[in-house]
Scaffold this active site. Structure first.
Site, PDB file in Angstrom:
ATOM      1  N   ASP A 458      56.084  39.090 -80.086  1.00 50.01           N
ATOM      2  CA  ASP A 458      55.492  38.244 -79.047  1.00 50.01           C
ATOM      3  C   ASP A 458      56.369  37.079 -78.597  1.00 50.01           C
ATOM      4  O   ASP A 458      55.840  36.096 -78.063  1.00 50.01           O
ATOM      5  CB  ASP A 458      54.158  37.667 -79.536  1.00 50.01           C
ATOM      6  CG  ASP A 458      53.110  38.711 -79.833  1.00 50.01           C
ATOM      7  OD1 ASP A 458      53.352  39.893 -79.544  1.00 50.01           O
ATOM      8  OD2 ASP A 458      52.043  38.354 -80.371  1.00 50.01           O
ATOM      9  N   GLU A 534      49.865  44.266 -75.642  1.00 48.28           N
ATOM     10  CA  GLU A 534      48.494  43.975 -75.253  1.00 48.28           C
ATOM     11  C   GLU A 534      48.469  43.145 -73.978  1.00 48.28           C
ATOM     12  O   GLU A 534      48.022  43.595 -72.921  1.00 48.28           O
ATOM     13  CB  GLU A 534      47.781  43.231 -76.388  1.00 48.28           C
ATOM     14  CG  GLU A 534      46.337  42.866 -76.097  1.00 48.28           C
ATOM     15  CD  GLU A 534      45.732  42.114 -77.262  1.00 48.28           C
ATOM     16  OE1 GLU A 534      44.765  42.619 -77.860  1.00 48.28           O
ATOM     17  OE2 GLU A 534      46.235  41.008 -77.594  1.00 48.28           O
ATOM     18  N   GLU A 538      50.777  37.963 -70.023  1.00 51.33           N
ATOM     19  CA  GLU A 538      51.611  36.920 -70.625  1.00 51.33           C
ATOM     20  C   GLU A 538      53.091  37.282 -70.532  1.00 51.33           C
ATOM     21  O   GLU A 538      53.946  36.383 -70.523  1.00 51.33           O
ATOM     22  CB  GLU A 538      51.182  36.658 -72.067  1.00 51.33           C
ATOM     23  CG  GLU A 538      49.889  35.862 -72.141  1.00 51.33           C
ATOM     24  CD  GLU A 538      49.473  35.522 -73.567  1.00 51.33           C
ATOM     25  OE1 GLU A 538      49.393  34.329 -73.882  1.00 51.33           O
ATOM     26  OE2 GLU A 538      49.201  36.460 -74.346  1.00 51.33           O
TER      27      GLU A 538
END
Length: 878
Positions: A458, A534, A538
């Site tokens: 991430d 996911e 973002e």
């Protein structure tokens, strides 16, 4: 600002400046910032959760790679488990599914009858699951128990693995978009083992076509003269090279086509991009270099994903030869190169304030001063930084410069704390710092969260928020962003998750998959379903912030890279997450969104126990000036909203209500306003434990401004582009509304692709009035009088009067609300356009045009109103 702890930290920064009489050898200084070169002494004092404490460790020490693989190790790839596990977990080089083991490579692919759509109504989840099994195993004649498999080479979309033991070796080369698997041997030859007897439908000695027990078609190729021995469930070939292909059918012509290219092994794969800033065209050239192991080098076949062939600009598809995958059919192209063309649609630092109640927005902004971070790890603090970064430009536009500066001062304080790895004593800190892990070539932030350190997860999500904050500080204070100030450390963060190809410390585009067209969130990809992502939104947020940072720092190379990432990821999101063309997700799949995309499945589920709204909105948040892409396909937006409403059962959204309102505003802002007005003011105080109305990374202020501004601006229109990176175009009741932001200090002329031209002042927004357009090339044959009495123009925002004095004309512009500037753009007798700043006196703006008697005048105005810049329509006189 009611955050005493923050001001205490800021006071420490002032009292103990980051200077020292000695250098810390375990720290790399970058401008006024630094990062640690050794694992920091983690501060565990405030960590009571053992799981969270485990998040503060380092990635695995062992990397399975050969001596051929040097430099920073790529992570976040579809094949990353090959570098982490002894052999590798499942990974999905579409059109194949494969897994390494001690014997060799298990090969499989999904056919339509292998894909299962499953609903768990109790949990509110859906899953599109592709099977993973073994159609056959490609092995080695003299070794059936290799100790491991290692990364031996890689490119932008392929990998080569190598297993070695004693005098035997077995190398496999495969990749996404490559319909072949290549196997190369030393100390033995090819063996293929089947769990069940296959059906042979073509036998040409060294070429064999076969189908598995469940009717999936393959072909195996060896060099001429090396014939296959087929002994039931085990086949052998004396060659030290074979390739195996997935076939779309059993036609002789198809087998011949695949045979022609079967002996050209893919050795290098590259996706090279180019951005045209005049047209906003983003071209990507995909090329595969091959080496012939037998016969001549005939190039290869490449299999294109939907997001590629839908935008194909060079290369010819082979008619009728499609390969099924869980991500839609892949279409074949013959040759080693093809090109796609996409259009970059612009981003903004924020929406302009349009149609808002200034007192109401001001009140919401002042309320937000009481918000505070919900955590001090890279993600929770990052979300808070993103929140403040969205508020500052709204305050600026209201003329509340002091409040905007207050938000930026807090941003700056947090950033400078995190971007410096040592304390006032020049010792490495135990929290709020970044550490460079040389083994993996990655910058790890501590405290970490969601596997950002131990799994290198991430980074684009987390660090993207830091870049957002830095870009907002730099927008108002460019000196802060210089490399010898704090910009160097911001660029260090960017290099970690989006480095260029030649970076010596970080892998190329760590998070982004150039062939799949989107990012992968997991660093290690050690899952049965491969890698995953996911929150695609973002990722788009991260690429938006690279664009804003590049504009603020005048970094052209980074700007091109960021535009490529933003535009390409958008095309993949539209296909695989949203399925805007309704061609990929199976008909029996209920939701209108895939929440998590994996290599081997698609989930309508989250990594936490979530409700209906979160399963959609995790791919919408955060709302920001680069989120307008969500509205590019209004038919899909309406489809998704109605599906969510039906699942939820009402407009009582229960959680993250403002995310739904903000999404709804993309196509029906009036309905979004109605829903917002019913509930927004029930949220009276920031409460991170209750996100029923406002998601914790957003605010009432930005929610109100986004929805209200879209109601004024209209529906985003991606068909009209501009020759500036920071722009947007809207359609309001059939008329175009143009928006641009100019990061330069000087005024800039912006050309829109439909001919509209705008002069945008330095460091300012530009917003055209409804109905504005390009100047007339010829004055009307019978020009209309400007106003009812021939010398007065009245509009909602202003009044204009024209006075004739002998051969001169005096033009007076009187705004209904005070304007910081007014520019007059005019042409005399259809000549060249002149642009002049008018003079202010007693709230009115004047300009005298001399010697214009008996001459036609075409003119319009650019003026400031409550922050944004607006443009009038063109007028003619007399």
């Amino acid at each position: 600002m009611k955050k005493r702890w923050f001001w205490f930290v800021l006071a420490l920064i002032v009292l103990f400046p980051f200077q020292s009489s000695f250098a810390n050898q375990a720290v790399k200084e970058v401008g006024k910032g630094s990062f640690s070169l050794q694992y920091p002494p983690i501060d565990f004092d405030n960590i009571g959760d053992p799981g969270y404490a485990d998040q503060q460790k380092e990635p695995p020490e062992t990397i399975y790679r050969t001596d051929r693989v040097e430099g920073p190790m790529p992570t976040n790839r579809w094949w990353s488990s090959l570098a982490v596990d002894t052999y590798a977990n499942n990974h999905y080089p579409h059109p194949f599914s494969v897994r390494q083991n001690e014997k060799g490579l298990n090969v499989f692919y999904d056919a339509p009858h292998n894909v299962v759509v499953h609903e768990n109504s109790g949990a509110g989840t859906w899953h599109i699951v592709g099977a993973i099994s073994t159609d056959f195993t490609i092995g080695h004649s003299n070794e059936s128990n290799f100790n491991d498999a290692k990364v031996d080479d890689y490119g932008d979309w392929h990998v080569r693995s190598l297993a070695e033991k004693n005098q035997s070796s077995l190398a496999f080369t495969y990749g996404v978009g490559i319909p072949y698997i290549y196997a190369e041997y030393t100390g033995g030859h090819a063996v293929i083992d089947f769990p069940q007897n296959p059906q042979i439908w073509a036998q040409q000695g060294h070429i064999i076509g076969f189908s598995t027990h469940d009717n999936k078609q393959y072909a195996a190729f060896a060099p001429e003269g090396s014939n296959w021995e087929t002994n039931g469930q085990q086949w052998e070939n004396p060659s030290e090279f074979i390739s195996v292909a997935k076939l779309p059918n059993t036609d002789a012509e198809t087998l011949a086509l695949f045979a022609e290219h079967a002996y050209s092994v893919v050795r290098e794969t590259r996706a090279d991009y180019a951005v045209n800033h005049e047209t906003n065209e983003v071209k990507t050239t995909y090329s595969a270099n091959t080496e012939a192991v037998a016969g001549g080098d005939n190039g290869t076949l490449l299999a294109l994903y939907p997001h590629q062939y839908r935008h194909l600009s060079s290369g010819d598809l082979v008619d009728g030869l499609n390969l099924f995958t869980i991500r839609g059919d892949m279409k074949l192209i013959e040759g080693s190169e093809f090109e796609t063309s996409l259009t970059y649609t612009g981003v903004l630092p924020s929406l302009p304030n349009a149609g808002i109640d200034t007192d109401r927005l001001s009140g919401y902004l002042h309320e937000a001063r009481n918000d505070y971070p919900t955590g001090q790890d890279t993600y929770e603090l990052g979300k808070y930084l993103g929140k403040l970064s969205n508020l500052a430009p709204l305050a600026d536009q209201l003329g509340e410069q002091e409040l905007g500066d207050e938000f930026r001062e807090e941003l700056q304080g947090h950033l400078e704390d995190w971007l410096r790895s040592t304390d006032e004593n020049n010792a490495i800190k135990g929290e709020n710092l970044f550490y460079y892990n040389e083994n993996w070539g990655t910058l790890l932030g501590y405290h970490a969260a969601h596997g950002s350190a131990v799994r290198i997860n991430d980074h684009h999500f987390h660090y993207g928020y830091f870049v957002k904050a830095a870009a907002e500080v730099a927008r108002a204070n460019p000196d802060w962003a210089q490399d010898d100030e704090w910009g160097g450390m911001v660029n260090e963060l960017i290099r970690d998750f989006a480095a260029d190809r030649e970076d010596p410390m970080y892998p190329y585009l760590r998070m982004f998959d150039p062939y799949s067209g989107h990012s992968w969130a997991d660093g290690l990809a050690t899952f049965d379903s491969g890698n995953n992502q996911e929150s695609s939104s973002e990722a788009m947020h991260a690429w938006t912030n690279l664009i804003l940072w590049a504009e603020a720092t005048n970094d052209q190379e980074l700007l091109d890279r960021a535009i490529y990432l933003y535009t390409t990821e958008m095309s993949a999101i539209n296909e695989y997450f949203f399925d805007v063309y309704d061609e990929i997700h199976p008909p029996e799949y209920g939701p209108e969104i895939v929440t998590i995309n994996w290599g081997g499945k698609m989930d309508h589920a989250t990594w936490w126990n979530s409700g209906a709204v979160e399963k959609y909105a995790i791919n919408w948040l955060p709302i920001h000036g680069g989120a307008l892409y969500l509205g590019h396909h209004p038919e899909y937006v309406e489809r998704a909203y109605q599906a969510l409403k039906q699942t939820n059962g009402s407009e009582d959204w229960n959680w993250w209500s403002n995310m739904v309102w903000s999404y709804r505003a993309l196509t029906d802002p009036n309905d979004a306003q109605r829903q917002m007005e019913q509930r927004i003011d029930d949220y009276t105080e920031f409460d991170p434990g209750d996100e029923t109305i406002i998601e914790r990374g957003s605010t009432k202020a930005q929610t109100y401004q986004w929805i209200t501004s879209l109601a004024s601006l209209g529906q985003v229109n991606p068909e009209i582009t501009a020759n500036i990176p920071t722009y947007a175009v809207f359609n309001k009741d059939g008329e175009s509304v143009y928006v641009a932001y100019n990061y330069d200090d000087e005024a800039r002329t912006v050309l829109f692709s439909d001919g509209h031209e705008a002069t945008v002042d330095g460091n300012s927004y530009y917003v055209s009035q409804e109905g504005s357009g390009p100047p007339p090339t010829n004055p009307p044959e019978e020009p209309e009088e400007p106003g009812d009495d021939g010398n007065v123009i009245e509009r909602g925002d202003f009044t204009v009067s024209i006075e004739q004095s002998q051969s001169d004309r005096v033009i007076t512009f009187t705004p209904n609300t005070p304007a910081r500037y007014v520019d007059l753009h005019y042409r005399i007798n259809n000549g060249n356009q002149e642009n002049v700043r008018m003079q202010l006196e007693n709230g009115k703006w004047f300009l005298m045009l001399p010697d214009v008697e008996n001459k036609s005048l075409s003119f319009r105005f650019t003026y400031e109103k409550d922050g944004p810049q607006y443009e009038s329509e063109w007028f003619t006189y007399p």
